[in-house]
Design a protein around this motif. Structure first.
Motif, PDB file in Angstrom:
ATOM      1  N   ALA A  70     -41.756  41.367  26.268  1.00  0.00           N
ATOM      2  CA  ALA A  70     -41.446  41.597  28.062  1.00  0.00           C
ATOM      3  C   ALA A  70     -41.799  42.795  28.308  1.00  0.00           C
ATOM      4  N   ALA A  71     -41.631  43.990  27.607  1.00  0.00           N
ATOM      5  CA  ALA A  71     -42.141  45.121  28.153  1.00  0.00           C
ATOM      6  C   ALA A  71     -43.642  45.501  28.286  1.00  0.00           C
ATOM      7  N   SER A  72     -44.250  44.666  27.290  1.00  0.00           N
ATOM      8  CA  SER A  72     -45.519  45.029  27.315  1.00  0.00           C
ATOM      9  C   SER A  72     -46.589  44.140  28.207  1.00  0.00           C
ATOM     10  N   HIS A  73     -45.862  43.012  28.701  1.00  0.00           N
ATOM     11  CA  HIS A  73     -46.740  41.890  29.198  1.00  0.00           C
ATOM     12  C   HIS A  73     -47.020  42.324  30.649  1.00  0.00           C
ATOM     13  N   ASP A  74     -48.182  43.072  30.873  1.00  0.00           N
ATOM     14  CA  ASP A  74     -48.696  43.441  32.208  1.00  0.00           C
ATOM     15  C   ASP A  74     -49.393  42.601  32.782  1.00  0.00           C
ATOM     16  N   ARG A  75     -48.975  41.703  33.850  1.00  0.00           N
ATOM     17  CA  ARG A  75     -49.557  40.772  34.586  1.00  0.00           C
ATOM     18  C   ARG A  75     -50.428  41.169  35.969  1.00  0.00           C
ATOM     19  N   SER A  76     -50.233  42.626  36.193  1.00  0.00           N
ATOM     20  CA  SER A  76     -50.497  43.261  37.559  1.00  0.00           C
ATOM     21  C   SER A  76     -52.002  42.896  37.914  1.00  0.00           C
ATOM     22  N   ASP A  77     -52.911  43.272  36.953  1.00  0.00           N
ATOM     23  CA  ASP A  77     -54.230  43.245  37.124  1.00  0.00           C
ATOM     24  C   ASP A  77     -55.055  42.335  36.209  1.00  0.00           C
ATOM     25  N   ASP A  78     -54.515  41.291  35.689  1.00  0.00           N
ATOM     26  CA  ASP A  78     -55.185  40.512  34.730  1.00  0.00           C
ATOM     27  C   ASP A  78     -55.761  39.006  35.333  1.00  0.00           C
ATOM     28  N   ALA A  79     -57.086  39.053  35.653  1.00  0.00           N
ATOM     29  CA  ALA A  79     -57.695  37.772  35.906  1.00  0.00           C
ATOM     30  C   ALA A  79     -58.227  37.105  34.956  1.00  0.00           C
ATOM     31  N   LEU A  82     -56.367  37.964  29.441  1.00  0.00           N
ATOM     32  CA  LEU A  82     -56.064  39.200  28.312  1.00  0.00           C
ATOM     33  C   LEU A  82     -54.795  39.614  28.307  1.00  0.00           C
ATOM     34  N   SER A  83     -53.903  39.544  29.248  1.00  0.00           N
ATOM     35  CA  SER A  83     -52.422  40.058  29.114  1.00  0.00           C
ATOM     36  C   SER A  83     -51.724  39.113  28.400  1.00  0.00           C
ATOM     37  N   ALA A  84     -52.211  37.834  28.278  1.00  0.00           N
ATOM     38  CA  ALA A  84     -51.319  36.973  27.468  1.00  0.00           C
ATOM     39  C   ALA A  84     -51.533  37.132  25.923  1.00  0.00           C
ATOM     40  N   VAL A  85     -53.163  37.496  25.801  1.00  0.00           N
ATOM     41  CA  VAL A  85     -53.586  37.714  24.422  1.00  0.00           C
ATOM     42  C   VAL A  85     -52.874  38.955  23.966  1.00  0.00           C
ATOM     43  N   GLY A  86     -52.828  40.077  24.730  1.00  0.00           N
ATOM     44  CA  GLY A  86     -52.030  41.090  24.286  1.00  0.00           C
ATOM     45  C   GLY A  86     -50.493  41.036  24.129  1.00  0.00           C
ATOM     46  N   ALA A  87     -49.804  40.189  24.735  1.00  0.00           N
ATOM     47  CA  ALA A  87     -48.513  39.817  24.666  1.00  0.00           C
ATOM     48  C   ALA A  87     -48.210  38.960  23.415  1.00  0.00           C
ATOM     49  N   THR A  89     -50.425  39.290  20.668  1.00  0.00           N
ATOM     50  CA  THR A  89     -50.366  40.123  19.691  1.00  0.00           C
ATOM     51  C   THR A  89     -49.206  40.947  19.422  1.00  0.00           C
ATOM     52  N   VAL A  90     -48.757  41.668  20.574  1.00  0.00           N
ATOM     53  CA  VAL A  90     -47.478  42.255  20.330  1.00  0.00           C
ATOM     54  C   VAL A  90     -46.225  41.565  19.861  1.00  0.00           C
ATOM     55  N   THR A  91     -46.188  40.344  20.318  1.00  0.00           N
ATOM     56  CA  THR A  91     -45.110  39.404  19.649  1.00  0.00           C
ATOM     57  C   THR A  91     -45.227  39.248  18.240  1.00  0.00           C
ATOM     58  N   ALA A  92     -46.576  38.931  17.617  1.00  0.00           N
ATOM     59  CA  ALA A  92     -46.656  38.613  16.197  1.00  0.00           C
ATOM     60  C   ALA A  92     -46.547  39.933  15.313  1.00  0.00           C
ATOM     61  N   GLY A  93     -47.105  41.086  15.939  1.00  0.00           N
ATOM     62  CA  GLY A  93     -47.121  42.260  15.119  1.00  0.00           C
ATOM     63  C   GLY A  93     -45.606  42.744  15.227  1.00  0.00           C
ATOM     64  N   SER A  94     -44.656  42.764  16.217  1.00  0.00           N
ATOM     65  CA  SER A  94     -43.373  43.289  16.190  1.00  0.00           C
ATOM     66  C   SER A  94     -42.406  42.349  15.208  1.00  0.00           C
TER      67      SER A  94
END
Length: 132
Positions: A70-79, A82-87, A89-94
């Protein structure tokens, strides 16, 4: 507790740095420095250990994972999505790391006994039961 500590740790370590560094050759890096990510990684085992040692693995693993995601999912400037990909990755890793830490700590945290300790057993008595 890990569900609260994880986003707070993310905000303290990574939340303040949201700009990319542009180098003279035009390449960009960031927004996070390696020391910030390492600091976050070193901060999170304490609450995971605390919850897992109390046999609250169900709170340690999904709580930390949900808090970081929740904290890492930054949707502010994602067109580009890639924000979903990053989230993801954070989900799987954590999820993987907190599950591994919890799996190691939970069996080791037996209340009342140090890890690996065996209960002393009385030697068998050859005396009749009432003769003691």
């Amino acid at each position: 507790m890990p569900a609260v500590v994880a986003p707070a740790a993310w905000a303290a370590r990574l939340g303040r740095d949201q700009h990319r560094d542009v180098h003279p050759d035009g390449s960009a890096t960031g927004p996070y420095e390696a020391c910030q990510v390492i600091g976050l990684v070193l901060t999170l085992p304490a609450p995971v250990r605390g919850a897992a040692s109390r046999h609250h693995t169900a709170g340690a693993v999904p709580g930390t994972t949900a808090g970081l995601t929740a904290a890492s999912h930054d949707r502010s400037d994602d067109a580009g999505g890639l924000s979903a990909v990053g989230a993801g990755t954070v989900t799987a890793g954590s999820l993987a790391v907190t599950a591994a830490v919890s799996a190691v700590i939970t069996p080791a945290a037996r209340p009342g006994r140090p890890t690996g300790a065996r209960r002393p057993t009385a030697p068998p008595s050859s005396a009749p039961r009432g003769a003691r």
